[in-house]
Motif scaffolding. Sequence first.
Motif, PDB file in Angstrom:
ATOM      1  N   VAL A 137       4.001   5.220  -0.827  1.00 21.14           N
ATOM      2  CA  VAL A 137       3.183   5.298  -1.926  1.00 21.14           C
ATOM      3  C   VAL A 137       2.378   6.765  -1.807  1.00 21.14           C
ATOM      4  CG1 VAL A 137       1.478   4.428  -3.449  1.00 21.14           C
ATOM      5  CG2 VAL A 137       3.046   2.977  -2.310  1.00 21.14           C
ATOM      6  N   ASN A 154      -1.158  -0.241   5.627  1.00 16.63           N
ATOM      7  CA  ASN A 154      -2.050   0.643   4.806  1.00 16.63           C
ATOM      8  C   ASN A 154      -2.115   2.008   5.510  1.00 16.63           C
ATOM      9  OD1 ASN A 154      -2.787  -1.074   2.858  1.00 16.63           O
ATOM     10  ND2 ASN A 154      -4.337  -2.044   3.753  1.00 16.63           N
ATOM     11  N   TYR A 169      -1.955   7.082  -1.735  1.00 20.38           N
ATOM     12  CA  TYR A 169      -2.297   5.535  -1.420  1.00 20.38           C
ATOM     13  C   TYR A 169      -3.708   5.152  -1.227  1.00 20.38           C
ATOM     14  CZ  TYR A 169      -1.255   1.034   0.937  1.00 20.38           C
ATOM     15  OH  TYR A 169      -1.239  -0.479   1.194  1.00 20.38           O
ATOM     16  N   ARG A 177       2.178  -4.748   3.442  1.00 22.73           N
ATOM     17  CA  ARG A 177       1.963  -3.699   3.219  1.00 22.73           C
ATOM     18  C   ARG A 177       1.468  -2.900   4.382  1.00 22.73           C
ATOM     19  NH1 ARG A 177      -2.525  -3.925  -1.473  1.00 22.73           N
ATOM     20  NH2 ARG A 177      -2.906  -1.938  -0.900  1.00 22.73           N
ATOM     21  N   ASN A 181       0.866   3.738   4.432  1.00 24.13           N
ATOM     22  CA  ASN A 181       1.197   4.011   3.009  1.00 24.13           C
ATOM     23  C   ASN A 181       2.460   3.472   2.350  1.00 24.13           C
ATOM     24  OD1 ASN A 181      -1.417   5.310   3.184  1.00 24.13           O
ATOM     25  ND2 ASN A 181      -0.566   7.343   2.517  1.00 24.13           N
TER      26      ASN A 181
END
Length: 122
Positions: A22, A70, A25, A68, A73
């Motif tokens: 992403v 983080n 993000y 996910r 991303n």
Amino acid sequence: QLVESGGGSVRAGGSMTLSCVVSDYTTHYCMGWFRQAPGKEREGIASINNDESTSYLDSVKGRFTVSRDNAKNILYLQMNTLQPEDSAVYYCAARWGWCGSLALRVTEYSYWGQGTQVTVSS
């Protein structure tokens, strides 16, 4: 921008992991995975909040896991015990804010990837 990868062909009972990178993000995104089989409507199969709380379509519970990263991303979908009926184009999607009770609803999401094909043979 969302870009999926990891699709392909697998035999029934096999496993596959999809990834979604992403751009731009943000941890404030609710993230989701959707799929669309030929002749069928797109359906939500999994979602995840930034606190890693998740929701799943009943037919994939216990077989699929959304996660996910983080820091990188990236959104993931680990799929186990795949069945021919799981064959579809899989999409990742994002929306601002909390996933909430409508987390698996297509219309709730603003940003979409281009999709990746998953084919499960019997």
